[in-house]
Design a protein around this motif. Sequence first.
Motif, PDB file in Angstrom:
ATOM      1  N   VAL A 161     -54.019   0.379  20.883  1.00 25.73           N
ATOM      2  CA  VAL A 161     -55.210   0.860  21.525  1.00 25.73           C
ATOM      3  C   VAL A 161     -56.498   0.689  20.452  1.00 25.73           C
ATOM      4  CG1 VAL A 161     -55.048   3.148  21.262  1.00 25.73           C
ATOM      5  CG2 VAL A 161     -56.452   2.448  22.963  1.00 25.73           C
ATOM      6  N   THR A 162     -57.649   0.372  21.013  1.00 27.98           N
ATOM      7  CA  THR A 162     -58.581   0.344  20.157  1.00 27.98           C
ATOM      8  C   THR A 162     -60.016   0.881  21.252  1.00 27.98           C
ATOM      9  OG1 THR A 162     -60.204  -0.820  18.597  1.00 27.98           O
ATOM     10  CG2 THR A 162     -59.425  -1.841  20.650  1.00 27.98           C
ATOM     11  N   THR A 163     -60.954   1.204  20.449  1.00 22.43           N
ATOM     12  CA  THR A 163     -62.254   1.355  21.010  1.00 22.43           C
ATOM     13  C   THR A 163     -63.016   0.197  20.812  1.00 22.43           C
ATOM     14  OG1 THR A 163     -64.300   2.957  21.469  1.00 22.43           O
ATOM     15  CG2 THR A 163     -63.459   2.513  19.268  1.00 22.43           C
ATOM     16  N   VAL A 164     -64.133   0.290  21.648  1.00 27.30           N
ATOM     17  CA  VAL A 164     -65.224  -1.006  21.301  1.00 27.30           C
ATOM     18  C   VAL A 164     -65.972  -0.368  20.172  1.00 27.30           C
ATOM     19  CG1 VAL A 164     -64.976  -2.034  23.778  1.00 27.30           C
ATOM     20  CG2 VAL A 164     -66.657  -0.302  23.181  1.00 27.30           C
ATOM     21  N   GLY A 165     -66.677  -1.502  19.742  1.00 24.00           N
ATOM     22  CA  GLY A 165     -67.752  -1.254  18.688  1.00 24.00           C
ATOM     23  C   GLY A 165     -68.853  -2.009  18.934  1.00 24.00           C
ATOM     24  N   ASN A 166     -70.015  -1.755  18.458  1.00 23.98           N
ATOM     25  CA  ASN A 166     -71.096  -2.368  18.560  1.00 23.98           C
ATOM     26  C   ASN A 166     -71.088  -4.070  18.686  1.00 23.98           C
ATOM     27  OD1 ASN A 166     -71.519  -1.576  15.803  1.00 23.98           O
ATOM     28  ND2 ASN A 166     -72.825  -3.155  15.691  1.00 23.98           N
ATOM     29  N   HIS A 167     -70.176  -4.514  17.682  1.00 23.48           N
ATOM     30  CA  HIS A 167     -70.202  -5.707  17.459  1.00 23.48           C
ATOM     31  C   HIS A 167     -69.194  -6.468  18.600  1.00 23.48           C
ATOM     32  CE1 HIS A 167     -72.029  -7.067  13.965  1.00 23.48           C
ATOM     33  NE2 HIS A 167     -71.739  -5.847  13.270  1.00 23.48           N
ATOM     34  N   GLU A 168     -68.570  -5.817  19.436  1.00 18.39           N
ATOM     35  CA  GLU A 168     -67.755  -6.368  20.637  1.00 18.39           C
ATOM     36  C   GLU A 168     -68.733  -6.850  21.442  1.00 18.39           C
ATOM     37  OE1 GLU A 168     -63.975  -5.002  18.525  1.00 18.39           O
ATOM     38  OE2 GLU A 168     -65.772  -3.969  18.609  1.00 18.39           O
ATOM     39  N   PHE A 169     -69.890  -6.291  21.450  1.00 14.13           N
ATOM     40  CA  PHE A 169     -70.825  -6.967  22.510  1.00 14.13           C
ATOM     41  C   PHE A 169     -71.989  -7.958  21.942  1.00 14.13           C
ATOM     42  CE2 PHE A 169     -69.837  -2.743  23.650  1.00 14.13           C
ATOM     43  CZ  PHE A 169     -69.698  -2.694  24.973  1.00 14.13           C
ATOM     44  N   ASP A 170     -71.556  -8.587  20.770  1.00 21.02           N
ATOM     45  CA  ASP A 170     -72.337  -9.615  20.031  1.00 21.02           C
ATOM     46  C   ASP A 170     -72.570 -10.841  21.368  1.00 21.02           C
ATOM     47  OD1 ASP A 170     -72.843  -8.288  17.992  1.00 21.02           O
ATOM     48  OD2 ASP A 170     -71.367  -9.392  16.719  1.00 21.02           O
ATOM     49  N   GLU A 171     -71.641 -11.247  21.965  1.00 20.89           N
ATOM     50  CA  GLU A 171     -71.621 -12.171  22.914  1.00 20.89           C
ATOM     51  C   GLU A 171     -71.716 -11.793  24.413  1.00 20.89           C
ATOM     52  OE1 GLU A 171     -69.217 -15.655  22.430  1.00 20.89           O
ATOM     53  OE2 GLU A 171     -68.567 -14.935  20.343  1.00 20.89           O
ATOM     54  N   GLY A 172     -71.863 -10.507  24.538  1.00 15.97           N
ATOM     55  CA  GLY A 172     -71.976  -9.999  25.974  1.00 15.97           C
ATOM     56  C   GLY A 172     -70.512  -9.351  26.410  1.00 15.97           C
ATOM     57  N   ALA A 173     -70.821  -8.688  27.511  1.00 14.53           N
ATOM     58  CA  ALA A 173     -69.836  -7.953  28.459  1.00 14.53           C
ATOM     59  C   ALA A 173     -68.877  -8.951  28.739  1.00 14.53           C
ATOM     60  CB  ALA A 173     -70.280  -6.895  29.059  1.00 14.53           C
TER      61      ALA A 173
END
Length: 598
Positions: A144-156
């Motif tokens: 399991v992981t949480t999202v970080g800010n860079h998981e949104f670099d290319e959008g949801a």
Amino acid sequence: MHAQSRPSGRRTYTLLASAAGLAAVAALASALPADAHSGEGHGHHGPSRYQDVQLLSFNDLHGNLEPPSGSSGRVTETQADGTTKTVDAGGVEYLATHLRQARKGKAYSVTAAGGDLVGASPLISGLFHDEPTIEALDKLDLDVTTVGNHEFDEGAGELARLQNGGCHPTDGCYTDKRFKGADFPYLAANVLDEKTDKPILKPYWVWKKKDVRIGFIGVTLEGTPGIVSADGVKGLAFKDEVETIDKYAKVLQRQGVQSIVALVHEGGFPSSSNYDYDCDSPGAGSGISGPIVDIAKNVTPAVDALVTGHTHTAYACTIDDPAGNPRTVTSAASFGRLYTDTTLTYDRYTGDIARTAVKSANHVVSRDVAKAPDMTELIGRWNTLAAPIGNRAIGYVSADVNNTGTESPMGDLIADAQFAYGKELDPETDLALMNPGGVRAGLTYAAKGSEGDGVVTYAEGFTVQPFANTVNLQDFTGAQLIQVLKEQVSGSNAAAPKILLPSKGLTYTLDLTKTGADRVVTESVKLNGTAVDPAATYRVATNSFLAGGGDGFTTLGQGTDDVVGTDDLSALAQYLTANSSATSPLAPPATNRITIVQ
């Protein structure tokens, strides 16, 4: 869009224990009965009351599948005599081996991560929209992981594809197999769709092993929109970390889950850069500062431990919860150089973690172990696909161009490249500014492959600038330009200054003996030796992230007469090619544009 549950057939055992390298143990004195750690049971008497669960964790991998180079691939370790030494660390071939060794003999083991596993990735992963990293994480048996800010670099939408699978909507499939997505859940409890007001991915996940259940809640920092391009977070709302964790802790408790771990993509700053620093030695929590301290002090006592990230620092601390009880807070630096081994002692009578027995330590992902063959195969396969692009020479340097220091040579070089490109777009361009967070690495003189010493390849340039930002031109008054410089050390950047890298010709004094905006000495701001005129107009080149007001530079979002150019990596490659050759390599810029008074 909701994350898929983990396939039921997947292994749920394993995690860590002892690992290579020295590590300080942030341990709380155990005050449990004698059978506290006796495990599964004693013959016909059934399971014992207490069951140790191994929690392995890491964070901020950023697609670093191959061993990171330079300072990004080292950690500092305390020696027995009090001295320190640096240790080469990182690379998923070694991370896999260390995790698998740590899990041996651990029937109850779970692996979790603190976000930013993808994004700002080297070419081997970034060129393929991080599909190689997701594949590697599946092989690492991440649970399991949480999202970080860079998981949104290319959008949801792209984040949903990484979770659920499918080929890239523009680039298509890279192999003859359809990308299957992550077989671990991404959690995003505090990231809401503005239309539905619901989390865009699962807010929590429960790990189960026989009669043991531990809930995981995942959040990213509330300030994510300020450090991600506007397009990446369009239509999303980011909520308070503490309020969100507390909300879902109650949801889990109503479901009978009393043992809870928060995965928080926000972090702190330990008082020492040594990975094995005992940040509890002066007293609980006093060895660490930063945003995670306030979060940890306020999150409900129902949460038993916090796995954190974002600041790329290493710590295994205890910080008192609101009830005054010590609680473990950990971070494993970045780029896969460390992993954290935490022992959670589960009380079968209460279903909760016996916090008096929690202990945690960081371990080095050293490179003195055997490489994991499946990771070597994965890296080789993707490198073969990337090689025609990545191996192309784009320039030559005479020495290492580092990305360290308040004013880094690499940052100055990028600013010079964007300034030169801006002059091509518009001869009236006066200067360029580069954000330090966008300089992801330096350039090393020593060859990384067969290219030869001093040769800069496209892959190396990609590692430095992986974001695919564009170079933008905007007009600002001199007063606005001075205000931009003051925003480096004031407003949202007052506590943790973000010093922009200036192109050659822009000079000023940064007086760190002062506070706030006064740290930028107004009368010292000059362009080519002439004081900046508050009433004059200046043409400024920045990347699209800064041009949108990112990193707290709101004034940069107010420019006029915008022109959007090529991507920033192309500008760097073009500059290196034009200004260097095998016989006349480029020397690292002298970092003399900002005069620092301390």
